[in-house]
Design a protein around this motif. Structure first.
Motif, PDB file in Angstrom:
ATOM      1  N   MET A   1      42.719  27.444  29.417  1.00  0.00           N
ATOM      2  CA  MET A   1      42.239  28.307  30.558  1.00  0.00           C
ATOM      3  C   MET A   1      41.165  29.489  30.255  1.00  0.00           C
ATOM      4  SD  MET A   1      44.467  30.519  33.201  1.00  0.00           S
ATOM      5  CE  MET A   1      44.868  29.486  34.336  1.00  0.00           C
ATOM      6  N   LYS A   2      40.243  29.466  31.174  1.00  0.00           N
ATOM      7  CA  LYS A   2      39.176  30.489  30.759  1.00  0.00           C
ATOM      8  C   LYS A   2      38.888  31.552  31.907  1.00  0.00           C
ATOM      9  CE  LYS A   2      35.964  27.707  28.121  1.00  0.00           C
ATOM     10  NZ  LYS A   2      34.704  26.936  28.223  1.00  0.00           N
ATOM     11  N   ALA A   3      38.720  32.907  31.447  1.00  0.00           N
ATOM     12  CA  ALA A   3      38.552  33.914  32.561  1.00  0.00           C
ATOM     13  C   ALA A   3      37.159  33.944  32.920  1.00  0.00           C
ATOM     14  CB  ALA A   3      39.155  35.385  32.291  1.00  0.00           C
ATOM     15  N   VAL A   4      36.884  33.975  34.219  1.00  0.00           N
ATOM     16  CA  VAL A   4      35.230  34.153  34.354  1.00  0.00           C
ATOM     17  C   VAL A   4      35.086  35.196  35.664  1.00  0.00           C
ATOM     18  CG1 VAL A   4      34.853  31.705  34.316  1.00  0.00           C
ATOM     19  CG2 VAL A   4      35.417  32.563  36.123  1.00  0.00           C
ATOM     20  N   LYS A   5      34.000  35.804  35.476  1.00  0.00           N
ATOM     21  CA  LYS A   5      33.584  36.879  36.294  1.00  0.00           C
ATOM     22  C   LYS A   5      32.250  36.185  37.341  1.00  0.00           C
ATOM     23  CE  LYS A   5      31.807  41.508  36.765  1.00  0.00           C
ATOM     24  NZ  LYS A   5      31.525  42.849  36.078  1.00  0.00           N
ATOM     25  N   PHE A   6      32.621  36.315  38.509  1.00  0.00           N
ATOM     26  CA  PHE A   6      31.540  35.831  39.529  1.00  0.00           C
ATOM     27  C   PHE A   6      30.584  36.690  39.469  1.00  0.00           C
ATOM     28  CE2 PHE A   6      35.435  33.405  40.355  1.00  0.00           C
ATOM     29  CZ  PHE A   6      34.791  32.263  40.749  1.00  0.00           C
ATOM     30  N   LEU A   7      29.225  35.923  39.527  1.00  0.00           N
ATOM     31  CA  LEU A   7      27.854  36.754  39.459  1.00  0.00           C
ATOM     32  C   LEU A   7      27.222  36.320  41.053  1.00  0.00           C
ATOM     33  CD1 LEU A   7      26.324  35.076  36.283  1.00  0.00           C
ATOM     34  CD2 LEU A   7      27.516  36.963  36.710  1.00  0.00           C
ATOM     35  N   ARG A   8      27.860  35.716  41.856  1.00  0.00           N
ATOM     36  CA  ARG A   8      27.473  35.793  43.183  1.00  0.00           C
ATOM     37  C   ARG A   8      28.776  35.074  44.089  1.00  0.00           C
ATOM     38  NH1 ARG A   8      25.352  30.386  44.588  1.00  0.00           N
ATOM     39  NH2 ARG A   8      25.524  29.098  42.892  1.00  0.00           N
ATOM     40  N   HIS A   9      28.517  34.990  45.176  1.00  0.00           N
ATOM     41  CA  HIS A   9      29.550  34.624  46.516  1.00  0.00           C
ATOM     42  C   HIS A   9      29.605  33.210  46.006  1.00  0.00           C
ATOM     43  CE1 HIS A   9      31.830  34.287  50.046  1.00  0.00           C
ATOM     44  NE2 HIS A   9      31.179  33.242  50.192  1.00  0.00           N
ATOM     45  N   TYR A  10      30.876  32.650  45.979  1.00  0.00           N
ATOM     46  CA  TYR A  10      31.323  31.346  45.815  1.00  0.00           C
ATOM     47  C   TYR A  10      32.533  31.058  46.384  1.00  0.00           C
ATOM     48  CZ  TYR A  10      32.387  26.913  43.746  1.00  0.00           C
ATOM     49  OH  TYR A  10      32.571  25.617  43.377  1.00  0.00           O
ATOM     50  N   GLY A  11      32.518  30.395  47.589  1.00  0.00           N
ATOM     51  CA  GLY A  11      33.780  30.108  48.294  1.00  0.00           C
ATOM     52  C   GLY A  11      34.515  31.533  48.626  1.00  0.00           C
ATOM     53  N   ALA A  12      36.011  31.508  48.398  1.00  0.00           N
ATOM     54  CA  ALA A  12      36.548  32.761  48.745  1.00  0.00           C
ATOM     55  C   ALA A  12      36.246  33.886  47.508  1.00  0.00           C
ATOM     56  CB  ALA A  12      38.145  32.381  48.563  1.00  0.00           C
ATOM     57  N   TYR A  13      35.526  33.660  46.570  1.00  0.00           N
ATOM     58  CA  TYR A  13      35.229  34.784  45.745  1.00  0.00           C
ATOM     59  C   TYR A  13      33.959  35.298  45.910  1.00  0.00           C
ATOM     60  CZ  TYR A  13      38.875  31.972  43.359  1.00  0.00           C
ATOM     61  OH  TYR A  13      39.917  31.586  42.854  1.00  0.00           O
ATOM     62  N   THR A  14      34.000  36.764  45.505  1.00  0.00           N
ATOM     63  CA  THR A  14      32.603  37.679  45.682  1.00  0.00           C
ATOM     64  C   THR A  14      32.361  37.991  44.430  1.00  0.00           C
ATOM     65  OG1 THR A  14      33.789  39.522  46.471  1.00  0.00           O
ATOM     66  CG2 THR A  14      33.029  38.066  48.216  1.00  0.00           C
ATOM     67  N   LEU A  15      30.917  38.762  44.500  1.00  0.00           N
ATOM     68  CA  LEU A  15      30.275  39.278  43.138  1.00  0.00           C
ATOM     69  C   LEU A  15      31.472  40.254  42.447  1.00  0.00           C
ATOM     70  CD1 LEU A  15      27.636  39.851  41.514  1.00  0.00           C
ATOM     71  CD2 LEU A  15      27.547  41.824  43.125  1.00  0.00           C
ATOM     72  N   GLY A  16      31.660  39.938  41.139  1.00  0.00           N
ATOM     73  CA  GLY A  16      32.480  40.745  40.530  1.00  0.00           C
ATOM     74  C   GLY A  16      33.934  40.296  40.383  1.00  0.00           C
ATOM     75  N   ASP A  17      34.419  39.452  41.384  1.00  0.00           N
ATOM     76  CA  ASP A  17      35.736  38.811  41.133  1.00  0.00           C
ATOM     77  C   ASP A  17      36.045  38.344  39.970  1.00  0.00           C
ATOM     78  OD1 ASP A  17      36.342  39.733  43.840  1.00  0.00           O
ATOM     79  OD2 ASP A  17      36.423  37.564  44.630  1.00  0.00           O
ATOM     80  N   VAL A  18      36.997  38.379  39.384  1.00  0.00           N
ATOM     81  CA  VAL A  18      37.682  37.751  37.995  1.00  0.00           C
ATOM     82  C   VAL A  18      38.847  36.784  38.527  1.00  0.00           C
ATOM     83  CG1 VAL A  18      38.600  38.200  35.781  1.00  0.00           C
ATOM     84  CG2 VAL A  18      36.814  39.621  36.717  1.00  0.00           C
ATOM     85  N   ALA A  19      38.610  35.593  37.806  1.00  0.00           N
ATOM     86  CA  ALA A  19      39.503  34.597  37.936  1.00  0.00           C
ATOM     87  C   ALA A  19      39.721  33.914  36.979  1.00  0.00           C
ATOM     88  CB  ALA A  19      39.360  33.663  39.356  1.00  0.00           C
ATOM     89  N   GLY A  20      40.746  33.205  36.665  1.00  0.00           N
ATOM     90  CA  GLY A  20      41.142  32.019  35.683  1.00  0.00           C
ATOM     91  C   GLY A  20      40.931  30.576  36.166  1.00  0.00           C
ATOM     92  N   PHE A  21      40.280  29.804  35.246  1.00  0.00           N
ATOM     93  CA  PHE A  21      40.420  28.391  35.630  1.00  0.00           C
ATOM     94  C   PHE A  21      40.318  27.554  34.631  1.00  0.00           C
ATOM     95  CE2 PHE A  21      37.538  30.572  38.649  1.00  0.00           C
ATOM     96  CZ  PHE A  21      38.041  29.892  40.032  1.00  0.00           C
ATOM     97  N   ASP A  22      40.808  26.295  34.843  1.00  0.00           N
ATOM     98  CA  ASP A  22      40.824  25.224  33.595  1.00  0.00           C
ATOM     99  C   ASP A  22      39.532  25.265  32.787  1.00  0.00           C
ATOM    100  OD1 ASP A  22      39.347  22.791  34.470  1.00  0.00           O
ATOM    101  OD2 ASP A  22      40.830  23.309  36.257  1.00  0.00           O
ATOM    102  N   ASP A  23      39.622  24.808  31.609  1.00  0.00           N
ATOM    103  CA  ASP A  23      38.363  25.158  30.991  1.00  0.00           C
ATOM    104  C   ASP A  23      37.182  24.210  31.574  1.00  0.00           C
ATOM    105  OD1 ASP A  23      39.493  26.463  29.119  1.00  0.00           O
ATOM    106  OD2 ASP A  23      39.830  24.948  27.624  1.00  0.00           O
ATOM    107  N   GLU A  24      37.457  22.974  32.056  1.00  0.00           N
ATOM    108  CA  GLU A  24      36.359  21.954  32.758  1.00  0.00           C
ATOM    109  C   GLU A  24      36.014  22.862  33.743  1.00  0.00           C
ATOM    110  OE1 GLU A  24      35.910  17.884  34.763  1.00  0.00           O
ATOM    111  OE2 GLU A  24      37.786  18.055  33.209  1.00  0.00           O
ATOM    112  N   ARG A  25      36.658  23.101  34.863  1.00  0.00           N
ATOM    113  CA  ARG A  25      36.243  24.116  36.085  1.00  0.00           C
ATOM    114  C   ARG A  25      35.416  25.378  35.716  1.00  0.00           C
ATOM    115  NH1 ARG A  25      33.357  23.454  39.902  1.00  0.00           N
ATOM    116  NH2 ARG A  25      33.870  24.673  41.814  1.00  0.00           N
TER     117      ARG A  25
END
Length: 66
Positions: A1-25
């Motif tokens: 699992m990797k944590a990412v910080k969004f650089l732009r709006h994507y689906g339900a996520y907005t700039l600056g949101d932090v979320a964890g995803f499986d490595d491939e995603r």
């Protein structure tokens, strides 16, 4: 699992949101320059929150595929 910080709006996520995803995603989001990987304390906190939310059945709606 990797944590990412969004650089732009994507689906339900907005700039600056932090979320964890499986490595491939997470890698897909990074390659597409939608998000950047974060490491250290912030990454650990995001992974813990993602695991807690998933175990409690709480999460943001699934992002639509682009």
């Amino acid at each position: 699992m990797k944590a990412v910080k969004f650089l732009r709006h994507y689906g339900a996520y907005t700039l600056g949101d932090v979320a964890g995803f499986d490595d491939e995603r997470a890698d897909q989001l990074i390659v597409q320059k939608i998000a950047e990987e974060i490491e250290g304390q912030g990454a650990r906190r995001a992974q813990d929150q993602a695991a807690t939310s998933a175990s409690q059945g709480q999460s943001k709606p699934a992002a639509r595929k682009v």
